[in-house]
Design a protein around this motif. Sequence first.
Motif, PDB file in Angstrom:
ATOM      1  N   PHE A 157      20.739  51.975 -13.011  1.00 18.03           N
ATOM      2  CA  PHE A 157      19.608  52.615 -12.345  1.00 18.03           C
ATOM      3  C   PHE A 157      20.032  53.936 -11.710  1.00 18.03           C
ATOM      4  CE2 PHE A 157      18.821  48.066 -12.324  1.00 18.03           C
ATOM      5  CZ  PHE A 157      17.520  47.998 -12.796  1.00 18.03           C
ATOM      6  N   GLN A 158      19.022  54.673 -11.274  1.00 17.98           N
ATOM      7  CA  GLN A 158      19.296  55.958 -10.637  1.00 17.98           C
ATOM      8  C   GLN A 158      20.135  55.777  -9.367  1.00 17.98           C
ATOM      9  OE1 GLN A 158      15.931  58.493 -10.518  1.00 17.98           O
ATOM     10  NE2 GLN A 158      16.826  59.961  -9.106  1.00 17.98           N
ATOM     11  N   GLU A 159      19.820  54.725  -8.608  1.00 18.62           N
ATOM     12  CA  GLU A 159      20.683  54.371  -7.475  1.00 18.62           C
ATOM     13  C   GLU A 159      21.664  53.297  -7.944  1.00 18.62           C
ATOM     14  OE1 GLU A 159      17.159  54.380  -6.731  1.00 18.62           O
ATOM     15  OE2 GLU A 159      17.503  56.470  -6.164  1.00 18.62           O
ATOM     16  N   LEU A 214      20.606  53.984 -19.339  1.00 15.02           N
ATOM     17  CA  LEU A 214      20.961  54.635 -18.076  1.00 15.02           C
ATOM     18  C   LEU A 214      19.807  55.520 -17.625  1.00 15.02           C
ATOM     19  CD1 LEU A 214      23.753  55.045 -20.160  1.00 15.02           C
ATOM     20  CD2 LEU A 214      24.697  55.087 -17.859  1.00 15.02           C
ATOM     21  N   ASP A 215      19.357  55.316 -16.386  1.00 15.69           N
ATOM     22  CA  ASP A 215      18.212  56.052 -15.857  1.00 15.69           C
ATOM     23  C   ASP A 215      18.681  57.084 -14.827  1.00 15.69           C
ATOM     24  OD1 ASP A 215      15.771  56.956 -15.129  1.00 15.69           O
ATOM     25  OD2 ASP A 215      15.001  55.044 -14.387  1.00 15.69           O
ATOM     26  N   GLU A 216      18.896  58.297 -15.260  1.00 17.18           N
ATOM     27  CA  GLU A 216      19.380  59.371 -14.384  1.00 17.18           C
ATOM     28  C   GLU A 216      20.505  58.880 -13.482  1.00 17.18           C
ATOM     29  OE1 GLU A 216      16.539  61.965 -12.596  1.00 17.18           O
ATOM     30  OE2 GLU A 216      14.893  61.153 -13.754  1.00 17.18           O
ATOM     31  N   PRO A 217      21.558  58.320 -14.060  1.00 15.05           N
ATOM     32  CA  PRO A 217      22.562  57.650 -13.227  1.00 15.05           C
ATOM     33  C   PRO A 217      23.345  58.602 -12.332  1.00 15.05           C
ATOM     34  CG  PRO A 217      23.336  57.829 -15.488  1.00 15.05           C
ATOM     35  CD  PRO A 217      21.912  58.277 -15.492  1.00 15.05           C
ATOM     36  N   LYS A 255       9.814  58.638 -18.097  1.00 14.09           N
ATOM     37  CA  LYS A 255      11.127  58.292 -18.657  1.00 14.09           C
ATOM     38  C   LYS A 255      11.585  56.912 -18.190  1.00 14.09           C
ATOM     39  CE  LYS A 255      13.086  61.892 -16.753  1.00 14.09           C
ATOM     40  NZ  LYS A 255      11.939  62.495 -16.030  1.00 14.09           N
ATOM     41  N   SER A 256      11.446  56.678 -16.887  1.00 12.41           N
ATOM     42  CA  SER A 256      11.849  55.359 -16.370  1.00 12.41           C
ATOM     43  C   SER A 256      10.977  54.263 -16.976  1.00 12.41           C
ATOM     44  CB  SER A 256      11.723  55.313 -14.850  1.00 12.41           C
ATOM     45  OG  SER A 256      12.587  56.262 -14.271  1.00 12.41           O
ATOM     46  N   THR A 257       9.692  54.564 -17.105  1.00 14.43           N
ATOM     47  CA  THR A 257       8.767  53.607 -17.707  1.00 14.43           C
ATOM     48  C   THR A 257       9.236  53.233 -19.111  1.00 14.43           C
ATOM     49  OG1 THR A 257       6.965  54.592 -16.447  1.00 14.43           O
ATOM     50  CG2 THR A 257       6.355  53.247 -18.347  1.00 14.43           C
TER      51      THR A 257
HETATM   52 MG   LIG Z   1      12.575  57.921 -13.260  1.00 16.13          MG
END
Ligand SMILES: [Mg+2]
Lengths: 261, 254
Positions: free
Chosen positions: B82-84, B158-161, B51-53
Amino acid sequence: MSGAWSRFAAPAIVGLVVLAAWEIAVRTGGVPPYILPGPLLIARTLVADWGTLAPALVATLRIAALALLAAVVVGVALAVLFTQSRWLERSLLPYAIVLQVTPIVSIAPLIIVWANDVTLSLLICAWIVAFFPILSNTMLGLNSVDHNLLGLFQLYGAGRWRTLLHLRLPAALPYFLGGLRISGGLALIGAVVAEFVAGAGGSGSGLAYRILEAGYQLKIPRMFAALVLISAAGIAIHLLLAALSHLLLRRWHDSEAGRAL
Amino acid sequence: MSEVRAAPAGAIALRGVDKTYANGTRAIDGVSLEIAAGSFVSVLGPSGCGKSTLLRMIAGLIVPTDGRIETGARGREIGFVFQEPTLLPWATAEANVALPLRLMGVDAADRRERARQMLARVGLEGFEGAWPRELSGGMKMRVSIARALVDRPRVLLLDEPFAALDEIARHRLNADLLDLWRETGVTVVFVTHSVFESAFLSQRIVVMSARPGRIVADLAVDTDQTRDEAFRTSPAYGATCRRVSDALREAMAA
Ligand SMILES: [Mg+2]
Ligand SMILES: Nc1ncnc2c1ncn2[C@@H]1O[C@H](COP(=O)(O)OP(=O)(O)OP(=O)(O)O)[C@@H](O)[C@H]1O
């Protein structure tokens, strides 16, 4: 309250107890001052010989400070160059490491011959000893930037220069300051060691020369007084750089945040 | 061969996209996906499915090994969360939000004004001068979202924010994100591993299989209902959650 106590009172008491024990041991054991002078005699010598010791202290501190300054300039500049160009790093870093691992006493005589100027050769020696921690720590800092932040800068089209300025350099600051603290002490050591090797006398001579000179003349208390000055200078440099680090990092970096000076 | 070509403003199109990393890991396998401008799409899949890719390829941060990605937005027209929180620790909340503007050369007064407005918009009025370490996880995430939106992007990735937040904070941020989406008309691609979060937020949910990531289900969600707290207990929401769960189970089995 308890913080101030443990920071200042505790080490002061330890110091006083050790000094008192030393003084008592010297007096009751009848140790002659040319073997081991007591702290009171050293203090008196320090005052009496201040006229020769103070200029020597200034001379040594001047060399150490200039060497540290040069170490900062060259160390940071090289670190930036190396992180911008793999090619430069590969071709030059090995030589920086060679300089770092070569014992300074073994190359100091060569440097003195080549530089043909006492102050300059002392400076070069102290610089060689001091610059590597700044180079390696700053390189580490410049390279440990969060890769997502790098992605963000890429997304905003920041380019190399602005990524360096707004991201890599600030991220490297805590690492650089860590290196600076190590190098501060090393610059002083480098200056003193180089003076020993050079053995240069004259009006501009530093503390190491005063120690040598006192040794030849068997003025052992003066030797100790000069040693005390070197230690005090080392502590002062450390405190100064710690304060600088605190000032620059206290608001955002975990190593300093929430700590009193 | 890969190439990036313009799609209509705000739209995204992926055609036969493959990604194999330099170490031989096949992360994405033949993904084709059309995302309409202004839509809210969730991408759901098991951990490590790529997913991030996928998101990084849409942003142009990494290039596909094969296939084509057309994004109707260029670099700075894309907001990335990002997630963080990924904030600059040496900059205040305001300076962090203003970062994209600063890198673009917007002058200081303008920067400040827009950053302040955006901070107020995400509910952080009065925290302009706060340092990241003084903010809670949810507040840092809000700063990160404000930064992504400050230059009015066409596309928001948004990546698993909200993965690291507690449920209460997550619900509030979900609602605020929906508000921001409606207000700005930005295209949102939202990566998550939460079935409930995707069912609450999206118009459309794309489910991916375990690595190498392929699309195994593409579910449209009934869009008539208003997404408020009452929606979380509605039958339509329950039905969506069930459909997504089933699809995800199949994806894991496959
Ligand atoms: Mg990811
Ligand atoms: N830079 C990289 N080099 C090599 N392999 C990578 C790289 N980045 C990711 N991968 C691999 O590609 C696969 C997909 O990674 P990705 O981060 O896209 O997964 P993800 O779906 O986002 O997972 P998660 O939900 O845990 O965040 C994983 O197997 C991962 O190990």
